[in-house]
Write a protein that holds these residues in place. Structure first.
Motif, PDB file in Angstrom:
ATOM      1  N   PRO A 231      71.549  51.319  59.600  1.00 48.35           N
ATOM      2  CA  PRO A 231      71.902  52.444  58.728  1.00 48.35           C
ATOM      3  C   PRO A 231      70.698  53.132  58.100  1.00 48.35           C
ATOM      4  N   ASP A 232      69.594  52.416  57.928  1.00 48.09           N
ATOM      5  CA  ASP A 232      68.403  53.042  57.345  1.00 48.09           C
ATOM      6  C   ASP A 232      67.691  53.950  58.339  1.00 48.09           C
ATOM      7  N   VAL A 233      67.814  53.627  59.618  1.00 50.53           N
ATOM      8  CA  VAL A 233      67.136  54.401  60.662  1.00 50.53           C
ATOM      9  C   VAL A 233      68.042  55.503  61.207  1.00 50.53           C
ATOM     10  N   TYR A 234      69.323  55.180  61.384  1.00 48.48           N
ATOM     11  CA  TYR A 234      70.277  56.174  61.882  1.00 48.48           C
ATOM     12  C   TYR A 234      71.319  56.414  60.793  1.00 48.48           C
ATOM     13  N   ASP A 235      70.953  57.250  59.849  1.00 50.89           N
ATOM     14  CA  ASP A 235      71.764  57.511  58.661  1.00 50.89           C
ATOM     15  C   ASP A 235      72.557  58.791  58.879  1.00 50.89           C
TER      16      ASP A 235
ATOM     17  N   PHE B   7      76.441  49.395  73.629  1.00 53.38           N
ATOM     18  CA  PHE B   7      75.764  48.542  72.661  1.00 53.38           C
ATOM     19  C   PHE B   7      74.247  48.592  72.873  1.00 53.38           C
ATOM     20  N   LEU B   8      73.835  48.515  74.134  1.00 48.97           N
ATOM     21  CA  LEU B   8      72.396  48.560  74.433  1.00 48.97           C
ATOM     22  C   LEU B   8      71.795  49.901  74.032  1.00 48.97           C
ATOM     23  N   GLU B   9      72.511  50.980  74.300  1.00 48.91           N
ATOM     24  CA  GLU B   9      72.012  52.313  73.927  1.00 48.91           C
ATOM     25  C   GLU B   9      71.846  52.436  72.420  1.00 48.91           C
ATOM     26  N   ALA B  10      72.654  51.687  71.675  1.00 49.26           N
ATOM     27  CA  ALA B  10      72.577  51.724  70.212  1.00 49.26           C
ATOM     28  C   ALA B  10      71.599  50.694  69.656  1.00 49.26           C
ATOM     29  N   GLY B  11      70.873  49.986  70.526  1.00 53.53           N
ATOM     30  CA  GLY B  11      69.833  49.068  70.079  1.00 53.53           C
ATOM     31  C   GLY B  11      70.284  47.657  69.797  1.00 53.53           C
ATOM     32  N   ALA B  12      71.471  47.271  70.273  1.00 56.30           N
ATOM     33  CA  ALA B  12      71.950  45.907  70.039  1.00 56.30           C
ATOM     34  C   ALA B  12      71.249  44.917  70.955  1.00 56.30           C
ATOM     35  N   LYS B  13      71.027  43.707  70.443  1.00 54.59           N
ATOM     36  CA  LYS B  13      70.483  42.611  71.250  1.00 54.59           C
ATOM     37  C   LYS B  13      71.626  41.620  71.501  1.00 54.59           C
TER      38      LYS B  13
ATOM     39  N   VAL C 216      70.160  59.344  69.029  1.00 58.47           N
ATOM     40  CA  VAL C 216      70.335  57.895  68.958  1.00 58.47           C
ATOM     41  C   VAL C 216      69.163  57.185  69.632  1.00 58.47           C
ATOM     42  N   SER C 217      68.759  57.669  70.795  1.00 59.32           N
ATOM     43  CA  SER C 217      67.659  57.030  71.530  1.00 59.32           C
ATOM     44  C   SER C 217      66.369  57.048  70.733  1.00 59.32           C
ATOM     45  N   GLU C 218      66.073  58.174  70.108  1.00 57.66           N
ATOM     46  CA  GLU C 218      64.839  58.284  69.328  1.00 57.66           C
ATOM     47  C   GLU C 218      64.881  57.374  68.098  1.00 57.66           C
ATOM     48  N   ALA C 219      66.036  57.274  67.477  1.00 54.47           N
ATOM     49  CA  ALA C 219      66.157  56.400  66.306  1.00 54.47           C
ATOM     50  C   ALA C 219      65.960  54.941  66.701  1.00 54.47           C
ATOM     51  N   VAL C 220      66.620  54.527  67.772  1.00 53.78           N
ATOM     52  CA  VAL C 220      66.549  53.137  68.224  1.00 53.78           C
ATOM     53  C   VAL C 220      65.155  52.789  68.716  1.00 53.78           C
ATOM     54  N   ALA C 221      64.474  53.739  69.327  1.00 58.32           N
ATOM     55  CA  ALA C 221      63.135  53.483  69.868  1.00 58.32           C
ATOM     56  C   ALA C 221      62.134  53.098  68.791  1.00 58.32           C
TER      57      ALA C 221
ATOM     58  N   GLY D 288      80.726  56.231  70.184  1.00 53.95           N
ATOM     59  CA  GLY D 288      80.494  54.806  69.992  1.00 53.95           C
ATOM     60  C   GLY D 288      79.032  54.484  69.743  1.00 53.95           C
ATOM     61  N   MET D 289      78.135  55.158  70.449  1.00 59.07           N
ATOM     62  CA  MET D 289      76.695  54.968  70.224  1.00 59.07           C
ATOM     63  C   MET D 289      76.326  55.297  68.786  1.00 59.07           C
ATOM     64  N   GLN D 290      76.865  56.390  68.300  1.00 57.54           N
ATOM     65  CA  GLN D 290      76.558  56.797  66.930  1.00 57.54           C
ATOM     66  C   GLN D 290      77.084  55.779  65.919  1.00 57.54           C
ATOM     67  N   TRP D 291      78.317  55.370  66.125  1.00 61.99           N
ATOM     68  CA  TRP D 291      78.933  54.404  65.214  1.00 61.99           C
ATOM     69  C   TRP D 291      78.163  53.088  65.210  1.00 61.99           C
ATOM     70  N   LEU D 292      77.815  52.590  66.395  1.00 61.51           N
ATOM     71  CA  LEU D 292      77.099  51.321  66.493  1.00 61.51           C
ATOM     72  C   LEU D 292      75.702  51.411  65.888  1.00 61.51           C
ATOM     73  N   ALA D 293      74.972  52.481  66.213  1.00 64.17           N
ATOM     74  CA  ALA D 293      73.624  52.630  65.672  1.00 64.17           C
ATOM     75  C   ALA D 293      73.653  52.707  64.155  1.00 64.17           C
TER      76      ALA D 293
END
Length: 385
Positions: free
Chosen positions: A347-351, A244-250, A207-212, A337-342
């Motif tokens: 969805p294109d980045v964390y598919d 939420f933050l770990e999943a890249g939410a603002k 998840v971290s690598e995808a969000v980064a 939850g991180m996976q679901w949120l990301a």
């Protein structure tokens, strides 16, 4: 429909023939002053394996029963309870609360019959006399985040009051895998804990690598709608928004956490005018049945329809059985939850296939084999279709 439960029996780790100290692969102490620095939690078992000496994440040392002699543990909060229920539920002396039928469907079979001796969560109190009378051998306390001096003081006071060893561990999302290892060593479940910890580390890395890969200015704006009218929420500083933050939410909520600080109760009151002005791209809401939330209201009320998230059908109901995937309690379910949120936000980045991910998580942590339909129900896919 009740999910089919697998029969899981995990043998207590046998003692070594020689008296050799055992060092658990544990997390370092909390980041706050007085939390024991970088000392690793450890358990030292005697030759007979009737006792073990445990150094917890705060550097506090206690001698407690080991192996089959450790049979009765009480947890100070649902955060701690999730570790015990997923590692060695048969050792639970009680439960923090009366769980609903929807929750019990995914919890160990013995949980429904456990007595409650109170909780320290959300300003609650423990019935220390009942805990002592019940013959509890160990009290397990996992902090909400990095261990603070207040956490240490509270653990020391509880131990002094009851005469029962209190083990204090780091509950931050980054340390959850190592906390599993540490508690697993204490419970004689090192192999099972390692399987869980490795799984969590892989999820966190992926998840971290995808969000980064997503620039800050392109991250999705999110409003977390809590409560029956959807008008309570969390600022970015709140421990309840960490997933939420770990999943890249603002976070759009430009507010203070007026109900308890960064790791406190949260659920700060806002107005509908605030949310309309913030105009989030995505709204994450509690469901209206299990949690008494506002997901259906937000999707259908004309009062909310001008908000981009509503207009674009991006109001998502956060899964919540047996526990909320984002917070409450902020424990291991934050990882699914991180996976679901990301996946919802990017969805294109964390598919990933969230039906399969849900089935895998529930099998490993709750010992429940889900069908595809049961996983879809947990994910509220029927409501969002």
């Amino acid at each position: 429909m009740r999910a089919k439960r697998k029969v899981c029996a995990f043998a207590v780790t046998a003692a070594l023939a020689l008296s050799v100290p055992f060092l658990a692969t544990g997390c370092s102490g909390g980041g706050s002053e007085g939390s024991g620095g970088d000392q690793a939690p450890s358990t030292e078992q005697t030759e007979q394996a009737t006792e073990q000496t445990v150094t917890d994440d705060a550097g506090r040392e206690n001698t407690i029963p080991a192996g089959d002699n450790l049979t009765s543990i009480y947890c100070t909060s649902p955060i701690s309870e999730l570790y015990l229920f997923t590692l060695a539920p048969e050792k639970a002396a009680g439960a923090n609360s009366d769980y609903t039928d929807s929750q019990l469907q995914y919890l160990p079979d013995n949980v429904a019959d456990l007595p409650s001796y109170g909780t320290m969560a959300n300003g609650g109190t423990l019935n220390t006399e009942a805990i002592m009378a019940a013959g509890v051998q160990v009290i397990l306390n996992v902090a909400q985040a990095d261990i603070t001096q207040l956490d240490i003081d509270n653990a020391d006071a509880l131990q002094e009051q009851t005469g029962i060893p209190v083990l204090l561990f780091n509950g931050s999302v980054e340390k959850t895998p190592d906390t599993y290892r540490s508690i697993g060593a204490v419970l004689g479940q090192a192999d099972r804990a390692e399987e869980m910890a490795s799984y969590l580390e892989n999820v966190y890395t992926e998840v971290s690598e995808a969000v980064a890969s997503i620039p800050e200015e392109e991250r999705t704006t999110v409003y977390y709608a809590e409560g029956p009218d959807g008008l309570k929420t969390e600022p970015a500083s709140s421990n309840h928004f960490t997933t939420f933050l770990e999943a890249g939410a603002k976070n759009v909520a430009d507010i203070d956490n007026s109900n308890g600080g960064a790791t406190g109760g949260g659920m700060t009151q806002v107005s509908l005018e605030n949310v309309i002005a913030w105009n989030p791209e995505v709204i994450i809401a509690w469901d209206d049945t299990e949690r008494g939330g506002a997901d259906d209201l937000i999707r259908t009320s004309s009062d909310w329809e001008s908000i981009d998230a509503v207009a674009n059908d991006r109001v998502y109901t956060i899964p919540c059985v047996p526990f909320m995937w984002g917070d409450r309690p902020p424990s291991v379910t934050r990882y699914i939850g991180m996976q679901w949120l990301a996946n919802k936000l990017y969805p294109d980045v964390y598919d990933v296939d969230m039906i399969e991910e849900t089935k895998n998580f529930y099998s490993l942590f709750f010992s429940v084999d889900l069908t595809d339909d049961e996983a879809k129900s947990i994910l509220f896919l029927d409501e969002e279709a």
